[in-house]
Design a protein around this motif. Structure first.
Motif, PDB file in Angstrom:
ATOM      1  N   UNK A  84       0.844  -1.204   0.000  1.00 35.26           N
ATOM      2  CA  UNK A  84       0.000   0.000   0.000  1.00 35.26           C
ATOM      3  C   UNK A  84       0.879   1.255   0.000  1.00 35.26           C
ATOM      4  N   UNK A  85       1.864   1.260   0.914  1.00 34.40           N
ATOM      5  CA  UNK A  85       2.704   2.457   1.003  1.00 34.40           C
ATOM      6  C   UNK A  85       3.677   2.565  -0.169  1.00 34.40           C
ATOM      7  N   UNK A  86       4.270   1.429  -0.524  1.00 33.83           N
ATOM      8  CA  UNK A  86       5.311   1.443  -1.549  1.00 33.83           C
ATOM      9  C   UNK A  86       4.758   1.629  -2.961  1.00 33.83           C
ATOM     10  N   UNK A  87       3.513   1.288  -3.175  1.00 32.81           N
ATOM     11  CA  UNK A  87       2.964   1.397  -4.539  1.00 32.81           C
ATOM     12  C   UNK A  87       1.860   2.465  -4.589  1.00 32.81           C
ATOM     13  N   UNK A  88       0.759   2.175  -3.885  1.00 29.35           N
ATOM     14  CA  UNK A  88      -0.413   3.060  -4.025  1.00 29.35           C
ATOM     15  C   UNK A  88      -0.159   4.471  -3.503  1.00 29.35           C
ATOM     16  N   UNK A  89       0.288   4.551  -2.242  1.00 27.99           N
ATOM     17  CA  UNK A  89       0.480   5.885  -1.654  1.00 27.99           C
ATOM     18  C   UNK A  89       1.611   6.622  -2.369  1.00 27.99           C
ATOM     19  N   UNK A  90       2.634   5.863  -2.759  1.00 27.95           N
ATOM     20  CA  UNK A  90       3.758   6.495  -3.465  1.00 27.95           C
ATOM     21  C   UNK A  90       3.282   7.067  -4.802  1.00 27.95           C
ATOM     22  N   UNK A  91       2.457   6.307  -5.500  1.00 35.79           N
ATOM     23  CA  UNK A  91       1.970   6.754  -6.805  1.00 35.79           C
ATOM     24  C   UNK A  91       1.136   8.035  -6.645  1.00 35.79           C
ATOM     25  N   UNK A  92       0.273   8.030  -5.613  1.00 36.19           N
ATOM     26  CA  UNK A  92      -0.554   9.229  -5.379  1.00 36.19           C
ATOM     27  C   UNK A  92       0.330  10.431  -5.071  1.00 36.19           C
ATOM     28  N   UNK A  93       1.417  10.189  -4.328  1.00 31.98           N
ATOM     29  CA  UNK A  93       2.300  11.303  -3.959  1.00 31.98           C
ATOM     30  C   UNK A  93       3.120  11.766  -5.164  1.00 31.98           C
ATOM     31  N   UNK A  94       3.710  10.822  -5.898  1.00 33.80           N
ATOM     32  CA  UNK A  94       4.564  11.184  -7.041  1.00 33.80           C
ATOM     33  C   UNK A  94       3.769  11.988  -8.071  1.00 33.80           C
ATOM     34  N   UNK A  95       2.549  11.563  -8.315  1.00 38.23           N
ATOM     35  CA  UNK A  95       1.748  12.265  -9.330  1.00 38.23           C
ATOM     36  C   UNK A  95       0.834  13.327  -8.719  1.00 38.23           C
ATOM     37  N   UNK A  96       1.041  13.589  -7.426  1.00 39.61           N
ATOM     38  CA  UNK A  96       0.307  14.641  -6.716  1.00 39.61           C
ATOM     39  C   UNK A  96      -1.188  14.588  -7.030  1.00 39.61           C
ATOM     40  N   UNK A  97      -1.751  13.394  -6.841  1.00 39.84           N
ATOM     41  CA  UNK A  97      -3.186  13.216  -7.143  1.00 39.84           C
ATOM     42  C   UNK A  97      -3.972  13.707  -5.934  1.00 39.84           C
ATOM     43  N   UNK A  98      -4.223  15.019  -5.902  1.00 41.84           N
ATOM     44  CA  UNK A  98      -4.710  15.615  -4.669  1.00 41.84           C
ATOM     45  C   UNK A  98      -6.212  15.564  -4.478  1.00 41.84           C
ATOM     46  N   UNK A  99      -6.906  15.045  -5.457  1.00 38.24           N
ATOM     47  CA  UNK A  99      -8.353  14.867  -5.298  1.00 38.24           C
ATOM     48  C   UNK A  99      -8.677  13.382  -5.373  1.00 38.24           C
ATOM     49  N   UNK A 100      -9.452  12.905  -4.424  1.00 34.63           N
ATOM     50  CA  UNK A 100      -9.989  11.556  -4.518  1.00 34.63           C
ATOM     51  C   UNK A 100     -11.491  11.685  -4.777  1.00 34.63           C
ATOM     52  N   UNK A 101     -11.898  11.272  -5.954  1.00 31.84           N
ATOM     53  CA  UNK A 101     -13.308  11.395  -6.359  1.00 31.84           C
ATOM     54  C   UNK A 101     -14.025  10.073  -6.117  1.00 31.84           C
ATOM     55  N   UNK A 102     -15.096  10.120  -5.339  1.00 33.17           N
ATOM     56  CA  UNK A 102     -15.845   8.890  -5.031  1.00 33.17           C
ATOM     57  C   UNK A 102     -17.341   9.141  -5.163  1.00 33.17           C
ATOM     58  N   UNK A 103     -17.924   8.853  -6.320  1.00 25.61           N
ATOM     59  CA  UNK A 103     -19.379   8.982  -6.437  1.00 25.61           C
ATOM     60  C   UNK A 103     -20.092   7.910  -5.607  1.00 25.61           C
ATOM     61  N   UNK A 104     -21.187   8.282  -5.000  1.00 29.69           N
ATOM     62  CA  UNK A 104     -22.038   7.335  -4.266  1.00 29.69           C
ATOM     63  C   UNK A 104     -23.427   7.455  -4.865  1.00 29.69           C
ATOM     64  N   UNK A 105     -23.783   6.471  -5.668  1.00 30.54           N
ATOM     65  CA  UNK A 105     -24.993   6.558  -6.479  1.00 30.54           C
ATOM     66  C   UNK A 105     -25.955   5.454  -6.083  1.00 30.54           C
ATOM     67  N   UNK A 106     -27.235   5.751  -6.084  1.00 34.94           N
ATOM     68  CA  UNK A 106     -28.204   4.691  -5.763  1.00 34.94           C
ATOM     69  C   UNK A 106     -28.362   3.819  -6.995  1.00 34.94           C
TER      70      UNK A 106
END
Ligand code: ATP
Length: 372
Positions: A84-106
């Motif tokens: 999680x830290x070495x891949x996912x979190x690192x990727x989010x940090x390297x590419x500065x993906x500062x928005x996490x978009x999560x639609x919640x739809x019925x």
């Protein structure tokens, strides 16, 4: 032609991304959307074989893409946190993906609330600041006069221990930090996102009555931006928001939420819309490389059994399409998902009997039919 990086990852990640790519191929057949997908071998197998997580070469390759389509990572053979830290979190940090978009739809009739009122909440979770910066420590309270220096990339703080622990007790702390720049870019994205959806206001979630410093500043910046954009702004405390999501989810549109509260509320949202197999998410840098993934993990308990629900991955593909400038194609994909749900063409988690691939194919068929 869009250039996509495809990272199936581990467990059911591979199965649901296969289905998601079938669906993207169907979209290509009937629309102007076209892509080439380069497969990246990133995940637990490679880590177990040679210790590599996310290499510089991976990062260079990913940087050249328009977007990343990601499955899941996680493996019982690897200690929790490493991938999680070495891949996912690192990727989010390297590419500065500062928005996490999560639609919640019925996705009726599958939501547990059983209220016949459709809802479509779009959570925008700030992805880089707040209490998830890893800025904190555990301290020996006897060293009363000590000063703690916390360094994390560009941040440096001095804290007077006397003010925090005067009775000599040991203590631990975690700092929640928001920067004006971080809040501004988050607010701008939120107002622009809501405007693009034709909405007149956004909701900002916080706990400004208790954490007055960080969320007070957040409110001030959002207030300024709401005037700039000529948009309304509604505040909700996070505890009230949790209740409101159950009793009146249909009253929310775009909801901006800081990192920690966003983590919790979006999981509540995942259940409201029918479970982990039903939610897509985007880790977005509006000016850089964004990544789209299902909200679930690698689900090792059902991996290889062809029963993973591919809809979350398909909805991640839909978000990728919209983000890359193909809103109509995204809409087709959503319609096809709704058709499958209404017709009972589902995997066992939703009470159906189809395999992952069969649900993918059913979605493809409906997309192709929309052309006729
Ligand atoms: P990880 O550590 O990779 O996040 P996890 O097992 O802790 O894995 P998830 O992978 O998110 O967490 O899954 C939790 C449970 O939800 C799984 O055990 C699985 O039974 C169910 N689940 C998750 N995703 C799906 C899906 N797409 N289809 C059907 N069931 C799913």
């Amino acid at each position: 032609m869009k250039h996509l990086a495809i990272i199936p990852g581990d467990g059911i990640g591979k199965e649901v991304i296969d289905a998601g790519m079938d669906v993207l191929d169907a979209v290509c057949e009937i629309s102007s959307f076209d892509y080439d997908g380069e497969l990246f071998d990133i995940g637990s197998e490679r880590y177990l074989a040679n210790g590599e997580l996310l290499t510089d070469e991976d990062i260079d390759g990913l940087r050249r893409k328009d977007a990343i389509y990601f499955g899941a990572i996680g493996d019982p053979r690897v200690k929790p946190g490493i991938l999680e830290q070495g891949i996912l979190l690192r990727m989010r940090a390297v590419f500065d993906q500062y928005i996490n978009l999560r639609p919640v739809t019925s996705w009726f009739p599958l939501v547990p609330l059983k209220r016949e009122v459709p809802f479509d909440i779009h959570f925008l979770r700030e992805n880089t600041e707040d209490f998830y910066m890893g800025a904190g420590g555990t301290f020996d309270g006897r060293r009363k006069d000590a000063h703690i220096k916390v360094k994390r990339e560009m941040y440096e703080l001095d804290i007077d221990l006397e003010a925090v622990s005067s009775n000599g007790d040991d203590f631990a702390f975690e700092i929640g930090l928001l920067s004006r720049g971080g809040i501004s870019r988050f607010a701008e994205y939120a107002f622009e996102y809501a405007q693009a959806r034709g909405e007149k206001k956004i909701t900002l979630v916080d706990k400004a009555n208790v954490c007055t410093h960080i969320y007070g500043m957040q409110r001030a910046v959002f207030e300024e931006k709401s005037k700039e954009y000529g948009m309304g702004l509604e505040y909700m405390y996070v505890d009230a928001m949790a209740m409101a999501m159950i009793v009146r989810p249909e009253t929310f549109g775009t909801v901006a939420v800081p990192n920690l509260f966003g983590d919790i509320l979006t999981d509540l949202g995942a259940q409201l819309q029918g479970g982990l197999g039903m939610g897509g998410s985007g880790n977005i840098n509006p000016k850089g490389v964004s990544m789209f993934e299902p909200i679930h993990g690698s689900a090792p308990d059902i991996a290889g059994q062809k029963k993973a629900n591919p809809i979350a991955a398909v909805l991640a593909a839909q978000m990728l399409l919209e983000n890359q400038g193909y809103p109509e194609e995204g809409c087709m994909l959503k319609k096809a998902v709704r058709h499958c749900l209404d017709s009972g063409l589902t995997t066992p988690d939703l009470g159906g009997r189809l395999t992952t691939g069969e649900v993918g194919k059913a979605i493809c068929r409906h997309i192709l039919e929309q052309k006729k």
